[in-house]
Scaffold this motif. Structure first.
Motif, PDB file in Angstrom:
ATOM      1  N   THR A  77     -37.881  24.614   9.468  1.00 40.97           N
ATOM      2  CA  THR A  77     -38.471  23.600   8.596  1.00 40.97           C
ATOM      3  C   THR A  77     -39.963  23.528   8.887  1.00 40.97           C
ATOM      4  O   THR A  77     -40.376  23.554  10.051  1.00 40.97           O
ATOM      5  CB  THR A  77     -37.836  22.217   8.849  1.00 40.97           C
ATOM      6  OG1 THR A  77     -36.429  22.288   8.583  1.00 40.97           O
ATOM      7  CG2 THR A  77     -38.461  21.152   7.964  1.00 40.97           C
ATOM      8  N   LEU A  78     -40.772  23.467   7.833  1.00 38.99           N
ATOM      9  CA  LEU A  78     -42.211  23.279   8.004  1.00 38.99           C
ATOM     10  C   LEU A  78     -42.535  21.806   7.785  1.00 38.99           C
ATOM     11  O   LEU A  78     -42.291  21.257   6.707  1.00 38.99           O
ATOM     12  CB  LEU A  78     -43.007  24.134   7.023  1.00 38.99           C
ATOM     13  CG  LEU A  78     -44.528  24.101   7.248  1.00 38.99           C
ATOM     14  CD1 LEU A  78     -44.891  24.774   8.571  1.00 38.99           C
ATOM     15  CD2 LEU A  78     -45.265  24.774   6.090  1.00 38.99           C
ATOM     16  N   ARG A  79     -43.065  21.183   8.817  1.00 38.86           N
ATOM     17  CA  ARG A  79     -43.512  19.790   8.720  1.00 38.86           C
ATOM     18  C   ARG A  79     -44.971  19.778   8.271  1.00 38.86           C
ATOM     19  O   ARG A  79     -45.827  20.421   8.895  1.00 38.86           O
ATOM     20  CB  ARG A  79     -43.358  19.088  10.063  1.00 38.86           C
ATOM     21  CG  ARG A  79     -43.976  17.700  10.093  1.00 38.86           C
ATOM     22  CD  ARG A  79     -43.712  16.981  11.398  1.00 38.86           C
ATOM     23  NE  ARG A  79     -44.504  15.746  11.460  1.00 38.86           N
ATOM     24  CZ  ARG A  79     -44.154  14.674  12.149  1.00 38.86           C
ATOM     25  NH1 ARG A  79     -43.036  14.677  12.869  1.00 38.86           N
ATOM     26  NH2 ARG A  79     -44.928  13.605  12.154  1.00 38.86           N
ATOM     27  N   VAL A  80     -45.246  19.033   7.201  1.00 36.00           N
ATOM     28  CA  VAL A  80     -46.597  18.944   6.639  1.00 36.00           C
ATOM     29  C   VAL A  80     -47.057  17.491   6.747  1.00 36.00           C
ATOM     30  O   VAL A  80     -46.601  16.620   6.002  1.00 36.00           O
ATOM     31  CB  VAL A  80     -46.632  19.396   5.171  1.00 36.00           C
ATOM     32  CG1 VAL A  80     -48.052  19.380   4.636  1.00 36.00           C
ATOM     33  CG2 VAL A  80     -45.986  20.768   5.002  1.00 36.00           C
ATOM     34  N   ASP A  81     -47.930  17.211   7.690  1.00 30.24           N
ATOM     35  CA  ASP A  81     -48.498  15.868   7.831  1.00 30.24           C
ATOM     36  C   ASP A  81     -49.763  15.790   6.986  1.00 30.24           C
ATOM     37  O   ASP A  81     -50.717  16.556   7.207  1.00 30.24           O
ATOM     38  CB  ASP A  81     -48.837  15.580   9.285  1.00 30.24           C
ATOM     39  CG  ASP A  81     -47.603  15.469  10.169  1.00 30.24           C
ATOM     40  OD1 ASP A  81     -46.767  14.594   9.890  1.00 30.24           O
ATOM     41  OD2 ASP A  81     -47.469  16.270  11.115  1.00 30.24           O
ATOM     42  N   VAL A  82     -49.775  14.874   6.022  1.00 31.99           N
ATOM     43  CA  VAL A  82     -50.942  14.707   5.155  1.00 31.99           C
ATOM     44  C   VAL A  82     -51.928  13.781   5.870  1.00 31.99           C
ATOM     45  O   VAL A  82     -51.701  12.571   5.981  1.00 31.99           O
ATOM     46  CB  VAL A  82     -50.538  14.137   3.787  1.00 31.99           C
ATOM     47  CG1 VAL A  82     -51.770  14.012   2.888  1.00 31.99           C
ATOM     48  CG2 VAL A  82     -49.488  15.024   3.124  1.00 31.99           C
ATOM     49  N   LEU A  83     -53.014  14.347   6.363  1.00 30.90           N
ATOM     50  CA  LEU A  83     -53.962  13.605   7.186  1.00 30.90           C
ATOM     51  C   LEU A  83     -55.065  12.939   6.371  1.00 30.90           C
ATOM     52  O   LEU A  83     -55.559  11.868   6.734  1.00 30.90           O
ATOM     53  CB  LEU A  83     -54.590  14.542   8.226  1.00 30.90           C
ATOM     54  CG  LEU A  83     -53.599  15.285   9.136  1.00 30.90           C
ATOM     55  CD1 LEU A  83     -54.362  16.174  10.107  1.00 30.90           C
ATOM     56  CD2 LEU A  83     -52.697  14.308   9.878  1.00 30.90           C
ATOM     57  N   ASP A  84     -55.465  13.570   5.271  1.00 29.60           N
ATOM     58  CA  ASP A  84     -56.545  13.000   4.464  1.00 29.60           C
ATOM     59  C   ASP A  84     -56.533  13.624   3.077  1.00 29.60           C
ATOM     60  O   ASP A  84     -56.194  14.807   2.922  1.00 29.60           O
ATOM     61  CB  ASP A  84     -57.899  13.250   5.130  1.00 29.60           C
ATOM     62  CG  ASP A  84     -59.016  12.409   4.518  1.00 29.60           C
ATOM     63  OD1 ASP A  84     -58.737  11.255   4.141  1.00 29.60           O
ATOM     64  OD2 ASP A  84     -60.147  12.905   4.412  1.00 29.60           O
ATOM     65  N   VAL A  85     -56.877  12.820   2.077  1.00 29.27           N
ATOM     66  CA  VAL A  85     -57.025  13.302   0.700  1.00 29.27           C
ATOM     67  C   VAL A  85     -58.271  12.646   0.113  1.00 29.27           C
ATOM     68  O   VAL A  85     -58.358  11.424   0.039  1.00 29.27           O
ATOM     69  CB  VAL A  85     -55.802  12.956  -0.179  1.00 29.27           C
ATOM     70  CG1 VAL A  85     -55.954  13.609  -1.556  1.00 29.27           C
ATOM     71  CG2 VAL A  85     -54.500  13.377   0.467  1.00 29.27           C
ATOM     72  N   GLN A  86     -59.230  13.474  -0.295  1.00 30.86           N
ATOM     73  CA  GLN A  86     -60.469  12.980  -0.907  1.00 30.86           C
ATOM     74  C   GLN A  86     -60.587  13.571  -2.305  1.00 30.86           C
ATOM     75  O   GLN A  86     -60.493  14.783  -2.486  1.00 30.86           O
ATOM     76  CB  GLN A  86     -61.678  13.394  -0.070  1.00 30.86           C
ATOM     77  CG  GLN A  86     -61.682  12.840   1.338  1.00 30.86           C
ATOM     78  CD  GLN A  86     -61.877  11.331   1.389  1.00 30.86           C
ATOM     79  OE1 GLN A  86     -62.536  10.753   0.521  1.00 30.86           O
ATOM     80  NE2 GLN A  86     -61.299  10.687   2.396  1.00 30.86           N
ATOM     81  N   VAL A  87     -60.795  12.708  -3.296  1.00 29.35           N
ATOM     82  CA  VAL A  87     -60.905  13.168  -4.678  1.00 29.35           C
ATOM     83  C   VAL A  87     -62.358  13.156  -5.121  1.00 29.35           C
ATOM     84  O   VAL A  87     -63.234  12.563  -4.468  1.00 29.35           O
ATOM     85  CB  VAL A  87     -60.050  12.313  -5.633  1.00 29.35           C
ATOM     86  CG1 VAL A  87     -58.577  12.424  -5.259  1.00 29.35           C
ATOM     87  CG2 VAL A  87     -60.497  10.851  -5.614  1.00 29.35           C
ATOM     88  N   ALA A  88     -62.619  13.800  -6.256  1.00 32.14           N
ATOM     89  CA  ALA A  88     -63.968  13.846  -6.820  1.00 32.14           C
ATOM     90  C   ALA A  88     -64.321  12.502  -7.454  1.00 32.14           C
ATOM     91  O   ALA A  88     -63.546  11.543  -7.405  1.00 32.14           O
ATOM     92  CB  ALA A  88     -64.054  14.964  -7.848  1.00 32.14           C
TER      93      ALA A  88
END
Length: 319
Positions: A77-88
């Motif tokens: 299983t690949l664990r994907v931790d979403v650390l940051d999201v910046q939009v335009a």
């Protein structure tokens, strides 16, 4: 643990396990991706509805990657931790002929260009006016619509539908602070991401969210002891207005009822594996405590149905 980056130009237009990775990382490494919007740059802040007539559909929904994660093997299983999201500072929504739940009723193209206003206050994502005169304001809750790993099946598979291995899951709960779990089917997992959304409702009924370029940072970790993860699973504190944390299993299928059945079935497996519940007990618990949600209903041929269980019902630590 290292920090890496993937450029806008490092993208592809199909889920295909033969695509060479643009990056090799170790389990636990952090990667920042710079992604164009889902139109692949075809729509800009100056676009008009006439732009939609010239869209190259085959260029939509590109994803950045793939990233090879050392030690990832089929069955992991690949664990994907979403650390940051910046939009335009801008985004777009559209009625694209042939797309959306009511495509047959809305055949004419329409385009809305948004100004995305960032509040500048800690913990606040900002907002966008849908109609300032009427006082209709949309809070920004950005996330990546596309997150997935390469399928084990050979050949090129469109990035437009979702799959058991992820892809265009378009699930609004995968915001900063959430964790996504994906079943690995090929060596290295070959993770890719894209399709920036500044805001979206469950289902994405017209076929677009507030589409926007984004910069997103994730941490990729290989997990060896979660064989029950056969479709995307995730945890999120943004799934409910209360901020309560949920664990969600999904079903992905071309039949919406079968997708719902699979989501529940996968939660029953999770409860058995993690909490030792019998299948009948887990099934009853699902019925009294969980919620079925339509996360994605427009990216044919597959639907994504989520089964969301509040983690607050578990008042003792797992044995």
């Amino acid at each position: 643990m290292s920090i890496h980056s993937v450029k806008r130009s490092q993208c592809h237009l199909a889920w295909d396990n033969s695509i060479p990775p643009v990056l090799h990382v170790s389990s636990g490494d952090t990667i920042s991706f710079d992604c164009l919007d889902a139109s692949n740059g075809q729509i800009t802040p100056s676009s008009t509805p006439s732009t939609l007539a010239t869209l190259t559909i085959s260029s939509l929904d590109q994803v950045n990657g793939p990233v090879h994660v050392a030690s990832a093997r089929p069955g992991d299983t690949l664990r994907v931790d979403v650390l940051d999201v910046q939009v335009a500072e801008w985004g777009w929504s559209a009625l694209i002929p042939g797309f959306g739940l009511l495509a047959d009723e809305y055949p004419a193209p329409a385009l809305k260009i948004w100004s995305l206003l960032h509040s500048g206050e800690e913990g606040e994502e900002g907002y966008a006016w849908f109609d300032e005169e009427r006082g209709i304001r949309i809070p920004l809750r950005p996330f990546a619509g596309e997150m997935g790993v390469a399928p084990g099946k050979e050949g090129a598979h469109s990035t437009i539908p979702p799959y058991a291995t992820g892809g265009n899951v378009d699930t609004k709960h995968l915001t900063k602070g959430s964790t996504l779990y994906l079943p690995v089917e090929v060596e290295g997992a070959l993770f890719s991401i894209g399709d920036g959304h500044a805001a979206q409702g469950d289902g994405e009924v017209c076929g677009t969210a507030i589409e926007t370029p984004m910069k997103v940072t994730v941490r990729l970790t290989v997990i060896k002891d979660k064989p029950y993860v056969k479709t995307p699973h995730f945890t999120s504190r943004n799934a409910h207005p209360s901020g309560e944390e949920f664990y969600t299993t999904t079903g992905v299928d071309s039949d919406i009822r079968e997708a719902a059945r699979a989501a529940v079935r996968h939660m029953i497996e999770f409860l058995g594996a993690e909490y030792g519940l019998t299948k009948p007990d887990a099934y009853i618990l699902c019925s009294v405590a969980g919620d079925l949600r339509m996360h994605e209903v427009v990216d044919m041929p597959n639907y994504v149905i989520g089964f969301m269980l509040p983690k607050s019902i578990f008042t003792k630590a797992k044995a």
